[in-house]
Design an enzyme around this catalytic site. Sequence first.
Site, PDB file in Angstrom:
ATOM      1  N   GLU A  69       0.848  -1.200   0.000  1.00  0.00           N
ATOM      2  CA  GLU A  69       0.000   0.000   0.000  1.00  0.00           C
ATOM      3  C   GLU A  69       0.878   1.243   0.000  1.00  0.00           C
ATOM      4  OE1 GLU A  69      -2.698   0.343   3.372  1.00  0.00           O
ATOM      5  OE2 GLU A  69      -2.872   2.505   3.021  1.00  0.00           O
ATOM      6  N   ARG A 128       0.284  10.404  -0.181  1.00  0.00           N
ATOM      7  CA  ARG A 128       0.539  11.497   0.764  1.00  0.00           C
ATOM      8  C   ARG A 128       1.713  12.345   0.340  1.00  0.00           C
ATOM      9  NH1 ARG A 128       0.031   8.240   6.486  1.00  0.00           N
ATOM     10  NH2 ARG A 128      -1.828   7.138   5.804  1.00  0.00           N
ATOM     11  N   THR A 147      -4.577   6.033   1.356  1.00  0.00           N
ATOM     12  CA  THR A 147      -4.987   7.440   1.502  1.00  0.00           C
ATOM     13  C   THR A 147      -5.823   7.913   0.315  1.00  0.00           C
ATOM     14  OG1 THR A 147      -2.814   7.710   2.598  1.00  0.00           O
ATOM     15  CG2 THR A 147      -4.172   9.658   2.439  1.00  0.00           C
ATOM     16  N   LYS A 180     -11.332  -1.594   6.326  1.00  0.00           N
ATOM     17  CA  LYS A 180     -10.176  -1.207   7.143  1.00  0.00           C
ATOM     18  C   LYS A 180     -10.732  -0.540   8.408  1.00  0.00           C
ATOM     19  CE  LYS A 180      -6.557   2.346   7.144  1.00  0.00           C
ATOM     20  NZ  LYS A 180      -5.534   3.035   6.369  1.00  0.00           N
TER      21      LYS A 180
HETATM   22  C1  3PG Z   1      -1.804   5.190   8.289  1.00  0.00           C
HETATM   23  O1  3PG Z   1      -2.624   5.257   7.391  1.00  0.00           O
HETATM   24  O2  3PG Z   1      -1.019   6.104   8.631  1.00  0.00           O
HETATM   25  C2  3PG Z   1      -1.766   3.900   8.967  1.00  0.00           C
HETATM   26  O3  3PG Z   1      -2.801   3.793   9.820  1.00  0.00           O
HETATM   27  C3  3PG Z   1      -0.478   3.615   9.616  1.00  0.00           C
HETATM   28  O4  3PG Z   1      -0.578   3.670  10.971  1.00  0.00           O
HETATM   29  P1  3PG Z   1       0.706   3.285  11.818  1.00  0.00           P
HETATM   30  O5  3PG Z   1       1.779   4.252  11.401  1.00  0.00           O
HETATM   31  O6  3PG Z   1       0.270   3.485  13.236  1.00  0.00           O
HETATM   32  O7  3PG Z   1       1.039   1.868  11.489  1.00  0.00           O
END
Ligand code: 3PG
Length: 213
Positions: free
Chosen positions: A46, A50, A74, A134
């Site tokens: 994934e 961002r 995202t 999710k």
């Molecule tokens: C995100 O989309 O930032 C994820 O939830 C990752 O979360 P984490 O950094 O706590 O694993």
Amino acid sequence: MNATTPLTALQVMQDSPVIPVIVLNDVAHAVPMARALLAGGIRMLEVTLRTKQALACIEAIARDVPEAVVGAGTVRSKADALAAARAGARFAVSPGYTSAVGQACRDANLALLPGVASSSEIMMATDDGFTELKFFPAVQAGGVGMLKAWSGPFFDVKFCPTGGITLQSAPDFLALGNVVCVGGSWLVPANVPETGDWGRVTRLAMETQVLRK
Ligand code: 3PG
């Protein structure tokens, strides 16, 4: 997993116990990152939308690392979904859910893991036919207790909790009947690209294989 056959969300979730949440700032890092994760046994990747380079990174992985299955994280809008599909993403992960994102992913043949954090959001997603979701942000929004509570009314829904999960806490989530896999960014420490220590990513990925159900 033929690149022309659309995936289902369940296939994305079942491939390995952890879906790595990847943030890439430089397209030059995309292929080494994908290869490092693949060497550690993880192929569902994934890449979050961002950074300015995220779409180019997805494109590079889709083109140069065909053994991996690259998805976009995202995804917040129809435009994100379309751009991700055009770049070669095979699945999408969204932090929340809107019908517009759901429909755009369907139209683009992108398997979608819609993000939810409440019962009403689960009902909106299931109303639109999405039953693999999710749970985000998992730890902050109630963690294992919340998933146990949801297993009653939402007995037919499966989750990929993400947010605040670690290698140490992952087994508590994976032990639940309504959890198929978890997501996490711990596999891709932010300083790896600058140190060039791709072997560290491979080792972190290999560690997650003991979590297999
Ligand atoms: C995100 O989309 O930032 C994820 O939830 C990752 O979360 P984490 O950094 O706590 O694993």
